[in-house]
Design a protein around this motif. Sequence first.
Motif, PDB file in Angstrom:
ATOM      1  N   ASN A   1      56.744  44.177  50.537  1.00  0.00           N
ATOM      2  CA  ASN A   1      57.046  42.826  51.028  1.00  0.00           C
ATOM      3  C   ASN A   1      55.826  42.242  51.724  1.00  0.00           C
ATOM      4  N   GLU A   2      55.059  43.106  52.359  1.00  0.00           N
ATOM      5  CA  GLU A   2      53.844  42.723  53.078  1.00  0.00           C
ATOM      6  C   GLU A   2      52.643  43.319  52.349  1.00  0.00           C
ATOM      7  N   TRP A   3      51.445  42.810  52.656  1.00  0.00           N
ATOM      8  CA  TRP A   3      50.225  43.350  52.047  1.00  0.00           C
ATOM      9  C   TRP A   3      50.025  44.793  52.490  1.00  0.00           C
ATOM     10  N   LYS A   4      49.781  45.683  51.512  1.00  0.00           N
ATOM     11  CA  LYS A   4      49.526  47.103  51.784  1.00  0.00           C
ATOM     12  C   LYS A   4      48.256  47.518  51.059  1.00  0.00           C
ATOM     13  N   GLU A   5      47.505  48.390  51.698  1.00  0.00           N
ATOM     14  CA  GLU A   5      46.276  48.902  51.102  1.00  0.00           C
ATOM     15  C   GLU A   5      46.623  49.865  49.965  1.00  0.00           C
ATOM     16  N   ILE A   6      45.968  49.710  48.808  1.00  0.00           N
ATOM     17  CA  ILE A   6      46.307  50.586  47.673  1.00  0.00           C
ATOM     18  C   ILE A   6      45.928  52.039  47.944  1.00  0.00           C
ATOM     19  N   TYR A   7      44.945  52.257  48.798  1.00  0.00           N
ATOM     20  CA  TYR A   7      44.522  53.626  49.107  1.00  0.00           C
ATOM     21  C   TYR A   7      45.697  54.446  49.660  1.00  0.00           C
ATOM     22  N   GLY A   8      46.618  53.804  50.341  1.00  0.00           N
ATOM     23  CA  GLY A   8      47.770  54.501  50.910  1.00  0.00           C
ATOM     24  C   GLY A   8      48.735  55.042  49.872  1.00  0.00           C
ATOM     25  N   PHE A   9      48.681  54.555  48.658  1.00  0.00           N
ATOM     26  CA  PHE A   9      49.582  55.012  47.597  1.00  0.00           C
ATOM     27  C   PHE A   9      49.005  56.173  46.795  1.00  0.00           C
ATOM     28  N   ILE A  10      47.720  56.429  46.947  1.00  0.00           N
ATOM     29  CA  ILE A  10      47.074  57.493  46.174  1.00  0.00           C
ATOM     30  C   ILE A  10      47.591  58.851  46.662  1.00  0.00           C
ATOM     31  N   PRO A  11      48.074  59.709  45.748  1.00  0.00           N
ATOM     32  CA  PRO A  11      48.571  61.030  46.149  1.00  0.00           C
ATOM     33  C   PRO A  11      47.500  61.861  46.870  1.00  0.00           C
ATOM     34  N   LYS A  12      47.948  62.671  47.807  1.00  0.00           N
ATOM     35  CA  LYS A  12      47.025  63.482  48.623  1.00  0.00           C
ATOM     36  C   LYS A  12      46.096  64.348  47.785  1.00  0.00           C
ATOM     37  N   LYS A  13      46.598  64.848  46.661  1.00  0.00           N
ATOM     38  CA  LYS A  13      45.750  65.724  45.845  1.00  0.00           C
ATOM     39  C   LYS A  13      44.524  64.994  45.298  1.00  0.00           C
ATOM     40  N   PHE A  14      44.574  63.651  45.262  1.00  0.00           N
ATOM     41  CA  PHE A  14      43.426  62.883  44.790  1.00  0.00           C
ATOM     42  C   PHE A  14      42.519  62.427  45.932  1.00  0.00           C
TER      43      PHE A  14
ATOM     44  N   LYS B   1      35.420  63.991  46.776  1.00  0.00           N
ATOM     45  CA  LYS B   1      34.863  62.658  46.518  1.00  0.00           C
ATOM     46  C   LYS B   1      35.149  62.210  45.078  1.00  0.00           C
ATOM     47  N   THR B   2      35.017  63.142  44.130  1.00  0.00           N
ATOM     48  CA  THR B   2      35.252  62.823  42.721  1.00  0.00           C
ATOM     49  C   THR B   2      36.717  62.468  42.477  1.00  0.00           C
ATOM     50  N   LEU B   3      37.622  63.259  43.048  1.00  0.00           N
ATOM     51  CA  LEU B   3      39.046  62.966  42.879  1.00  0.00           C
ATOM     52  C   LEU B   3      39.419  61.646  43.550  1.00  0.00           C
ATOM     53  N   LYS B   4      38.814  61.367  44.702  1.00  0.00           N
ATOM     54  CA  LYS B   4      39.096  60.118  45.407  1.00  0.00           C
ATOM     55  C   LYS B   4      38.683  58.913  44.553  1.00  0.00           C
ATOM     56  N   LYS B   5      37.509  59.017  43.923  1.00  0.00           N
ATOM     57  CA  LYS B   5      37.042  57.943  43.048  1.00  0.00           C
ATOM     58  C   LYS B   5      37.988  57.763  41.867  1.00  0.00           C
ATOM     59  N   SER B   6      38.460  58.870  41.322  1.00  0.00           N
ATOM     60  CA  SER B   6      39.402  58.824  40.205  1.00  0.00           C
ATOM     61  C   SER B   6      40.706  58.154  40.629  1.00  0.00           C
ATOM     62  N   GLY B   7      41.194  58.520  41.803  1.00  0.00           N
ATOM     63  CA  GLY B   7      42.428  57.928  42.318  1.00  0.00           C
ATOM     64  C   GLY B   7      42.287  56.435  42.541  1.00  0.00           C
ATOM     65  N   ILE B   8      41.192  56.028  43.147  1.00  0.00           N
ATOM     66  CA  ILE B   8      40.957  54.610  43.403  1.00  0.00           C
ATOM     67  C   ILE B   8      40.839  53.841  42.087  1.00  0.00           C
ATOM     68  N   ALA B   9      40.110  54.396  41.140  1.00  0.00           N
ATOM     69  CA  ALA B   9      39.943  53.734  39.832  1.00  0.00           C
ATOM     70  C   ALA B   9      41.289  53.581  39.121  1.00  0.00           C
ATOM     71  N   GLY B  10      42.103  54.625  39.140  1.00  0.00           N
ATOM     72  CA  GLY B  10      43.415  54.573  38.499  1.00  0.00           C
ATOM     73  C   GLY B  10      44.315  53.513  39.126  1.00  0.00           C
ATOM     74  N   PHE B  11      44.300  53.457  40.454  1.00  0.00           N
ATOM     75  CA  PHE B  11      45.140  52.478  41.141  1.00  0.00           C
ATOM     76  C   PHE B  11      44.616  51.060  40.991  1.00  0.00           C
ATOM     77  N   PHE B  12      43.309  50.907  40.928  1.00  0.00           N
ATOM     78  CA  PHE B  12      42.752  49.573  40.707  1.00  0.00           C
ATOM     79  C   PHE B  12      43.152  49.066  39.320  1.00  0.00           C
ATOM     80  N   ALA B  13      42.991  49.911  38.318  1.00  0.00           N
ATOM     81  CA  ALA B  13      43.366  49.524  36.950  1.00  0.00           C
ATOM     82  C   ALA B  13      44.868  49.224  36.864  1.00  0.00           C
ATOM     83  N   ALA B  14      45.675  50.053  37.532  1.00  0.00           N
ATOM     84  CA  ALA B  14      47.124  49.836  37.534  1.00  0.00           C
ATOM     85  C   ALA B  14      47.469  48.520  38.217  1.00  0.00           C
ATOM     86  N   SER B  15      46.789  48.217  39.315  1.00  0.00           N
ATOM     87  CA  SER B  15      47.038  46.968  40.043  1.00  0.00           C
ATOM     88  C   SER B  15      46.705  45.758  39.175  1.00  0.00           C
TER      89      SER B  15
END
Length: 75
Positions: free
Chosen positions: A18-31, A35-49
């Motif tokens: 309902n309110e603006w939320k940072e996409i980083y908060g939705f990335i699963p902990k395993k990602f 650093k490499t997994l974090k980049k993968s998680g961010i890229a996946g969520f950006f593309a999904a968004s």
Amino acid sequence: CTTDQAIEIIKKNINNLNEWKEIYGFIPKKFKKTKTLKKSGIAGFFAASLELTKEGLIRIMQKKNFDKLLIKERK
């Protein structure tokens, strides 16, 4: 994190957007473990968004270059 995985996670949580939320908060902990997994998680969520914005389900906002990416349900 693949784009398809991220789309599913965002869709499951769409009622909480309902309110603006940072996409980083939705990335699963395993990602967030390396650093490499974090980049993968961010890229996946950006593309999904982008895909979900194209479908009209959410909106994306970034206040300035290199700032946090925020998403919100489109109503």
